[in-house]
Design an enzyme around this catalytic site. Structure first.
Site, PDB file in Angstrom:
ATOM      1  N   HIS A  37       0.809  -1.221   0.000  1.00 37.50           N
ATOM      2  CA  HIS A  37       0.000   0.000   0.000  1.00 37.50           C
ATOM      3  C   HIS A  37       0.842   1.271   0.000  1.00 37.50           C
ATOM      4  CE1 HIS A  37      -3.787  -2.069   0.309  1.00 37.50           C
ATOM      5  NE2 HIS A  37      -3.392  -2.736   1.367  1.00 37.50           N
ATOM      6  N   GLU A 141      -7.270 -12.521   5.394  1.00 36.38           N
ATOM      7  CA  GLU A 141      -7.996 -11.292   5.087  1.00 36.38           C
ATOM      8  C   GLU A 141      -9.341 -11.527   4.400  1.00 36.38           C
ATOM      9  OE1 GLU A 141      -4.782  -7.937   4.431  1.00 36.38           O
ATOM     10  OE2 GLU A 141      -4.399  -9.584   3.040  1.00 36.38           O
ATOM     11  N   ASP A 167      -9.564  -5.732   5.666  1.00 34.80           N
ATOM     12  CA  ASP A 167      -9.915  -6.499   4.477  1.00 34.80           C
ATOM     13  C   ASP A 167     -10.952  -7.571   4.781  1.00 34.80           C
ATOM     14  OD1 ASP A 167      -8.483  -5.444   2.185  1.00 34.80           O
ATOM     15  OD2 ASP A 167      -6.670  -5.965   3.266  1.00 34.80           O
TER      16      ASP A 167
END
Length: 246
Positions: A37, A141, A167
């Protein structure tokens, strides 16, 4: 109730050596350089890992995916281990383990002329022995991953699980702070511990970190360099403005 001895680290998202130095001087036990990210290239990650290692802070890297080629480059750059996002099945977890481990347990290639091999100064046996300590941490996730967490945690070569509440929330259509997501995260923690495997999680706040450690998580990634900087900046500005300065 006080936390019971878990380790606390933080995400590194800025391409700045100072972020790692500040994290080390602040007392974090480890850092996770985030290439999922954050727009960090391999050369930058290499430098961040090198600085963390020199300062005695374990340098982990969150890779963008489970590709073996990417994992190998980062381990040869000296990363202490990898967090791999979106590992939903046992077979995906096996593939991650194979990428991290040397034969006969995996398919990681010999790169003894890299930093991990001290640029060829380590013998092959020593290089492989050092590499055997690399941490393999699948991220759980999704609901499917939660259901498979026990089997993933029990795999040879998996060193820990990491729960991604945000997530999981996206996957099930609920807020990360919702009771449903909390229950699913708790299931992962219980499954990991039943398998004798440590389990970690992330949070944005100190209070959140304390809460996770109290729940029994073995390690926590608390906040990140960008958010800590942004939060301190916003607090300073708001405080000054509250005093009448514009």
């Amino acid at each position: 109730m006080k936390p019971t001895g878990g380790k606390v680290g933080t995400w590194i998202k800025l391409p700045a050596l100072e972020s790692v130095q500040i994290a080390a001087y602040a007392g974090f036990a480890f850092v996770v350089v985030d290439t999922e990210h954050a727009p960090l290239d391999v050369r930058t990650v290499y430098e961040l890992v090198t600085v963390a290692d020199a300062l005695g802070v374990a340098p982990l890297v969150r890779v963008p995916d489970g590709r073996a080629s990417g994992i190998q480059r980062l381990l040869d750059a000296g990363a202490a281990g990898v967090l791999v996002p979106h590992v939903d099945t046992v077979e995906q977890a096996r593939d991650v383990v194979r990428a991290v481990r040397f034969p006969p347990d995996g398919r990681r290639g010999a790169g003894g002329t890299s930093r991990a091999g001290r640029w060829g100064l380590l013998g092959l046996d020593e290089y492989v022995a050092d590499g055997a300590g690399a941490l393999c941490v699948p991220q759980i996730e999704s609901r499917a991953a939660v259901d498979a967490a026990g089997a993933i945690a029990a795999l040879d070569g998996v060193d820990a699980l990491f729960v991604g509440a945000a997530d999981i929330g996206l996957d099930v259509g609920a807020a990360p702070s919702s009771p449903e997501v909390a229950e699913l995260c708790g299931k992962v923690l219980a499954a990991a511990h039943e398998a004798g495997t440590p389990c970690g999680a992330a949070t944005g706040t100190a209070a959140g970190a304390v809460g996770l450690l109290e729940q029994g998580f073995d390690f926590v990634v608390a906040s990140n360099d960008t958010s800590m900087l942004a939060g301190a900046a916003r607090t300073l500005v708001d405080t000054v403005r509250a005093g009448g300065v514009r």
